[in-house]
Write an enzyme that holds these catalytic residues in place. Structure first.
Site, mmCIF file in Angstrom:
data_model
loop_
_atom_site.group_PDB
_atom_site.id
_atom_site.type_symbol
_atom_site.label_atom_id
_atom_site.label_comp_id
_atom_site.label_asym_id
_atom_site.label_seq_id
_atom_site.Cartn_x
_atom_site.Cartn_y
_atom_site.Cartn_z
ATOM 1 N N GLU A 141 0.772 -1.128 0.022
ATOM 2 C CA GLU A 141 -0.096 -0.059 -0.029
ATOM 3 C C GLU A 141 1.014 1.263 -0.106
ATOM 4 O OE1 GLU A 141 -3.555 2.319 2.538
ATOM 5 O OE2 GLU A 141 -2.176 0.837 3.519
ATOM 6 N N LYS A 144 -3.399 22.238 -7.422
ATOM 7 C CA LYS A 144 -3.114 23.493 -8.171
ATOM 8 C C LYS A 144 -2.033 23.238 -9.635
ATOM 9 C CE LYS A 144 -2.826 26.546 -4.215
ATOM 10 N NZ LYS A 144 -1.964 27.649 -3.371
ATOM 11 N N ASP A 194 -2.328 12.416 -2.391
ATOM 12 C CA ASP A 194 -2.637 13.916 -2.432
ATOM 13 C C ASP A 194 -2.794 14.430 -3.791
ATOM 14 O OD1 ASP A 194 -2.201 16.460 -2.589
ATOM 15 O OD2 ASP A 194 -0.563 16.634 -0.931
#
Length: 250
Positions: free
Chosen positions: A75, A153, A149
């Protein structure tokens, strides 16, 4: 020559970045940090490996680390450990390697892992970019990559791990017929992943969904919910998922 701004350099194209230039992927990469949790993690040396320590076991995870046969699972980004804890309990005959790069979170998860009565897992404080240095060719059966994540941006898109060079490395270490499982809440990152998948011929796309829990409620991916996944579902956010199966010949 005028310097380009972040806005001028930013792009939504997942193939615009030269990920291979990231030093984290290179063989001679060295971890550098002064975080106090690096030393604190030695409290759990029975099952925690830090930085380069894990790379010594490339190709020897089942034989020397777990000392038992079984599917070897990785993982990437174990976070608070909700999936890791549930999966290891449900599949005690499998060998599970959890990995995360954040120090304080790794220490918190290690404290939870220490209390478990079974030991079918190891935990790495390491970078997912190091996958081909951590594992040998055809060593892994499954890779899980949940809620990374999204770096939303545009100027940060180059930091997204799910790019073609990384997928090529994952393909190398996953066995023929092995799996790469992905979940994300982020629409933009899901579209990015889809473009990468469409441009490769290493994995067969076995499942693609923009609403996992309604489209495939009986799938393995719906057996477990991470901490963030529960929050997203409560907020009415659809979970996007991909299941990739290696096309590598036996």
């Amino acid at each position: 020559m005028p310097v380009k701004s972040d806005a001028q350099e930013a792009t939504n194209d997942p193939f615009a970045y030269e990920q291979n230039k990231d030093k984290s992927f290179s063989k001679d990469f060295q971890y550098k940090h002064r975080n106090p949790y690096h030393d604190k993690l030695t409290e759990f040396s029975e099952f925690v490996l830090r930085d380069e320590e894990a790379e010594e076991y490339q190709g020897k995870w089942n034989s020397e680390v777990f000392k038992q046969d079984g599917e070897l699972c990785l993982e990437i980004g174990s976070g608070y450990g909700h999936f890791m804890l549930q999966y290891c309990d449900s599949y005690r005959d499998q060998n599970f390697v959890g990995l995360d790069y954040r120090f304080k979170r790794s220490y918190a998860l290690a404290k939870k892992l220490k209390s478990l009565p079974y030991r079918n897992f190891k935990y790495l404080r390491a970078k997912g970019e190091r996958i081909e240095h951590l594992f040998a060719e055809n060593e892994l059966d499954k890779v899980f990559y949940f809620f990374p994540d999204p770096w939303p941006k545009a100027r940060h898109h180059k930091k997204r791990l799910f790019q073609l060079p990384f997928l090529e490395r994952a393909y190398k270490v996953i066995k023929p017929g092995g799996y790469f499982f992905v979940k994300t809440d982020h629409d933009g990152y899901a579209e990015w992943m889809k473009e990468v998948i469409e441009k490769q011929d290493l994995f067969e796309l076995e499942l693609e969904t923009k609403d996992l829990w309604n489209d495939a409620p009986d799938h393995l991916l719906c057996q477990f919910k991470t901490k963030f996944e529960k929050i997203f579902i409560e907020q009415g956010v659809n979970i996007k998922a991909f299941v990739l199966k290696s096309k590598k010949a036996n």
